[in-house]
Design a protein around this motif. Structure first.
Motif, PDB file in Angstrom:
ATOM      1  N   GLU A  69      -8.442  29.706  26.247  1.00 34.97           N
ATOM      2  CA  GLU A  69      -8.701  31.042  25.739  1.00 34.97           C
ATOM      3  C   GLU A  69      -8.909  31.000  24.226  1.00 34.97           C
ATOM      4  N   VAL A  70     -10.017  31.538  23.765  1.00 34.81           N
ATOM      5  CA  VAL A  70     -10.296  31.591  22.335  1.00 34.81           C
ATOM      6  C   VAL A  70      -9.687  32.882  21.783  1.00 34.81           C
ATOM      7  N   ARG A  71      -8.877  32.730  20.744  1.00 30.90           N
ATOM      8  CA  ARG A  71      -8.244  33.883  20.099  1.00 30.90           C
ATOM      9  C   ARG A  71      -8.742  33.984  18.663  1.00 30.90           C
ATOM     10  N   LEU A  72      -8.941  35.218  18.223  1.00 35.90           N
ATOM     11  CA  LEU A  72      -9.377  35.457  16.860  1.00 35.90           C
ATOM     12  C   LEU A  72      -8.306  36.217  16.103  1.00 35.90           C
ATOM     13  N   GLU A  73      -8.253  35.953  14.815  1.00 33.06           N
ATOM     14  CA  GLU A  73      -7.248  36.582  13.957  1.00 33.06           C
ATOM     15  C   GLU A  73      -7.854  37.749  13.190  1.00 33.06           C
ATOM     16  N   PHE A  74      -7.140  38.867  13.201  1.00 33.94           N
ATOM     17  CA  PHE A  74      -7.526  40.046  12.436  1.00 33.94           C
ATOM     18  C   PHE A  74      -6.336  40.422  11.565  1.00 33.94           C
ATOM     19  N   ARG A  75      -6.604  40.868  10.337  1.00 31.38           N
ATOM     20  CA  ARG A  75      -5.530  41.160   9.378  1.00 31.38           C
ATOM     21  C   ARG A  75      -5.446  42.658   9.071  1.00 31.38           C
ATOM     22  N   ASN A  76      -4.210  43.093   8.762  1.00 33.31           N
ATOM     23  CA  ASN A  76      -3.937  44.482   8.372  1.00 33.31           C
ATOM     24  C   ASN A  76      -4.438  45.468   9.426  1.00 33.31           C
ATOM     25  N   VAL A  77      -3.982  45.264  10.635  1.00 33.94           N
ATOM     26  CA  VAL A  77      -4.435  46.031  11.792  1.00 33.94           C
ATOM     27  C   VAL A  77      -3.504  47.218  12.043  1.00 33.94           C
ATOM     28  N   MET A  92      -3.597  38.475  16.743  1.00 39.55           N
ATOM     29  CA  MET A  92      -4.407  37.474  17.436  1.00 39.55           C
ATOM     30  C   MET A  92      -4.874  38.083  18.753  1.00 39.55           C
ATOM     31  N   LEU A  93      -6.191  38.167  18.933  1.00 37.56           N
ATOM     32  CA  LEU A  93      -6.750  38.758  20.144  1.00 37.56           C
ATOM     33  C   LEU A  93      -7.641  37.751  20.869  1.00 37.56           C
ATOM     34  N   PRO A  94      -7.472  37.619  22.185  1.00 36.09           N
ATOM     35  CA  PRO A  94      -8.420  36.801  22.952  1.00 36.09           C
ATOM     36  C   PRO A  94      -9.810  37.439  22.888  1.00 36.09           C
ATOM     37  N   VAL A  95     -10.821  36.655  22.610  1.00 33.44           N
ATOM     38  CA  VAL A  95     -12.193  37.151  22.475  1.00 33.44           C
ATOM     39  C   VAL A  95     -12.626  37.896  23.738  1.00 33.44           C
ATOM     40  N   GLU A 129     -20.761  40.812  12.411  1.00 33.38           N
ATOM     41  CA  GLU A 129     -21.896  40.525  13.303  1.00 33.38           C
ATOM     42  C   GLU A 129     -22.203  39.030  13.301  1.00 33.38           C
ATOM     43  N   GLU A 130     -22.240  38.449  12.131  1.00 30.57           N
ATOM     44  CA  GLU A 130     -22.534  37.016  12.017  1.00 30.57           C
ATOM     45  C   GLU A 130     -21.411  36.180  12.629  1.00 30.57           C
ATOM     46  N   ARG A 131     -20.181  36.544  12.339  1.00 32.03           N
ATOM     47  CA  ARG A 131     -19.016  35.808  12.844  1.00 32.03           C
ATOM     48  C   ARG A 131     -18.947  35.828  14.374  1.00 32.03           C
ATOM     49  N   MET A 132     -19.301  36.951  14.997  1.00 32.26           N
ATOM     50  CA  MET A 132     -19.109  37.117  16.430  1.00 32.26           C
ATOM     51  C   MET A 132     -20.303  36.685  17.276  1.00 32.26           C
ATOM     52  N   LYS A 133     -21.432  36.417  16.653  1.00 36.82           N
ATOM     53  CA  LYS A 133     -22.633  36.025  17.395  1.00 36.82           C
ATOM     54  C   LYS A 133     -22.379  34.801  18.281  1.00 36.82           C
ATOM     55  N   SER A 134     -21.660  33.823  17.754  1.00 36.25           N
ATOM     56  CA  SER A 134     -21.406  32.595  18.529  1.00 36.25           C
ATOM     57  C   SER A 134     -20.444  32.827  19.685  1.00 36.25           C
ATOM     58  N   TYR A 135     -19.757  33.967  19.702  1.00 39.54           N
ATOM     59  CA  TYR A 135     -18.845  34.297  20.792  1.00 39.54           C
ATOM     60  C   TYR A 135     -19.508  35.198  21.835  1.00 39.54           C
ATOM     61  N   GLY A 136     -20.809  35.430  21.720  1.00 39.17           N
ATOM     62  CA  GLY A 136     -21.522  36.221  22.710  1.00 39.17           C
ATOM     63  C   GLY A 136     -21.516  37.713  22.436  1.00 39.17           C
ATOM     64  N   PHE A 137     -21.537  38.107  21.174  1.00 44.85           N
ATOM     65  CA  PHE A 137     -21.607  39.517  20.817  1.00 44.85           C
ATOM     66  C   PHE A 137     -22.991  39.828  20.259  1.00 44.85           C
ATOM     67  N   GLU A 138     -23.457  41.049  20.516  1.00 44.57           N
ATOM     68  CA  GLU A 138     -24.765  41.478  20.023  1.00 44.57           C
ATOM     69  C   GLU A 138     -24.679  42.942  19.589  1.00 44.57           C
ATOM     70  N   THR A 139     -25.431  43.285  18.545  1.00 41.78           N
ATOM     71  CA  THR A 139     -25.464  44.649  18.040  1.00 41.78           C
ATOM     72  C   THR A 139     -26.323  45.510  18.961  1.00 41.78           C
ATOM     73  N   SER A 140     -25.740  46.613  19.439  1.00 40.02           N
ATOM     74  CA  SER A 140     -26.494  47.531  20.298  1.00 40.02           C
ATOM     75  C   SER A 140     -27.136  48.641  19.477  1.00 40.02           C
ATOM     76  N   CYS A 141     -26.488  49.042  18.431  1.00 42.02           N
ATOM     77  CA  CYS A 141     -27.040  50.002  17.475  1.00 42.02           C
ATOM     78  C   CYS A 141     -26.261  49.840  16.181  1.00 42.02           C
ATOM     79  N   ARG A 142     -26.700  50.497  15.130  1.00 42.01           N
ATOM     80  CA  ARG A 142     -26.038  50.334  13.840  1.00 42.01           C
ATOM     81  C   ARG A 142     -24.553  50.642  13.985  1.00 42.01           C
ATOM     82  N   GLY A 143     -23.727  49.641  13.640  1.00 44.59           N
ATOM     83  CA  GLY A 143     -22.290  49.843  13.640  1.00 44.59           C
ATOM     84  C   GLY A 143     -21.587  49.554  14.958  1.00 44.59           C
TER      85      GLY A 143
END
Length: 190
Positions: A69-77, A92-95, A129-143
């Motif tokens: 499981e790939v987990r990503l770190e987010f700060r000040n949540v 830490m959230l699983p992608v 957007e750039e960070r998450m592209k390799s994890y299979g994320f895509e922009t559907s509309c602005r934001g």
């Protein structure tokens, strides 16, 4: 690396996320013990590195961690749970659990939407957007940045997620979004 050597950089990465895996390539064999004992490196290859040796280590890595499981770190949540507003300095959230990200411009925060929770943290969407592209994320509309793994279908100008939630799909992004979704489905076997 701002004046740091590879071992110091590896220690910093490891202190931030213990699941970080590093393959070192170097001319200095004396660093092997530090790489293994303090950074917990996956592999240590002395230069000149043969293509076969590198490929062997990469294949071993993929065999060992492909299903991890790939987990990503987010700060000040910040988040609300059971009616109580809470904060965490690090989350830490699983992608795979992330449905989508939404940028809240007025607050200069990003909202992380999962199946069961909504989190917010200070960030800008462009870097995300750039960070998450390799994890299979895509922009559907602005934001709005969608996890392609959780897409059930596109319908007109909506992206319908597997849980039934719809997020907007801008007219100018329809073709690119559908192309990325098809690529993702074919490459992941979804």
């Amino acid at each position: 690396m701002e004046g740091r050597n590879g071992i110091e950089t590896g220690q910093e990465l490891y202190s931030r996320n213990h699941s970080t895996k590093i393959i070192y390539t170097t001319n200095f064999g004396q660093y092997c013990m530090d790489a293994v004992n303090t950074v917990h490196a996956f592999a240590f290859l002395e230069k000149p590195v043969s293509t076969e040796a590198l490929e062997e280590q990469l294949q071993a890595f993929l065999r060992q961690y492909q299903k991890e499981e790939v987990r990503l770190e987010f700060r000040n949540v910040s988040y609300e749970e059971n009616g109580v507003q809470s904060e965490k300095s690090t989350l830490m959230l699983p992608v795979d659990t992330i449905l989508y990200f939404e940028y809240i411009k007025a607050m200069k925060k990003v909202r992380i939407v999962t199946e069961n929770m909504v989190y917010e943290y200070p960030d800008v969407i462009s870097g995300l957007e750039e960070r998450m592209k390799s994890y299979g994320f895509e922009t559907s509309c602005r934001g709005i940045l969608v996890n392609l793994k959780n897409v059930a279908k596109t319908k007109g100008y909506d992206v319908v997620l597997k849980n039934g939630v719809s997020v907007p799909l801008s007219q100018k992004r329809v073709a690119q979004f559908k192309e990325r979704l098809n690529e993702y489905i074919h490459s992941s076997g979804e």
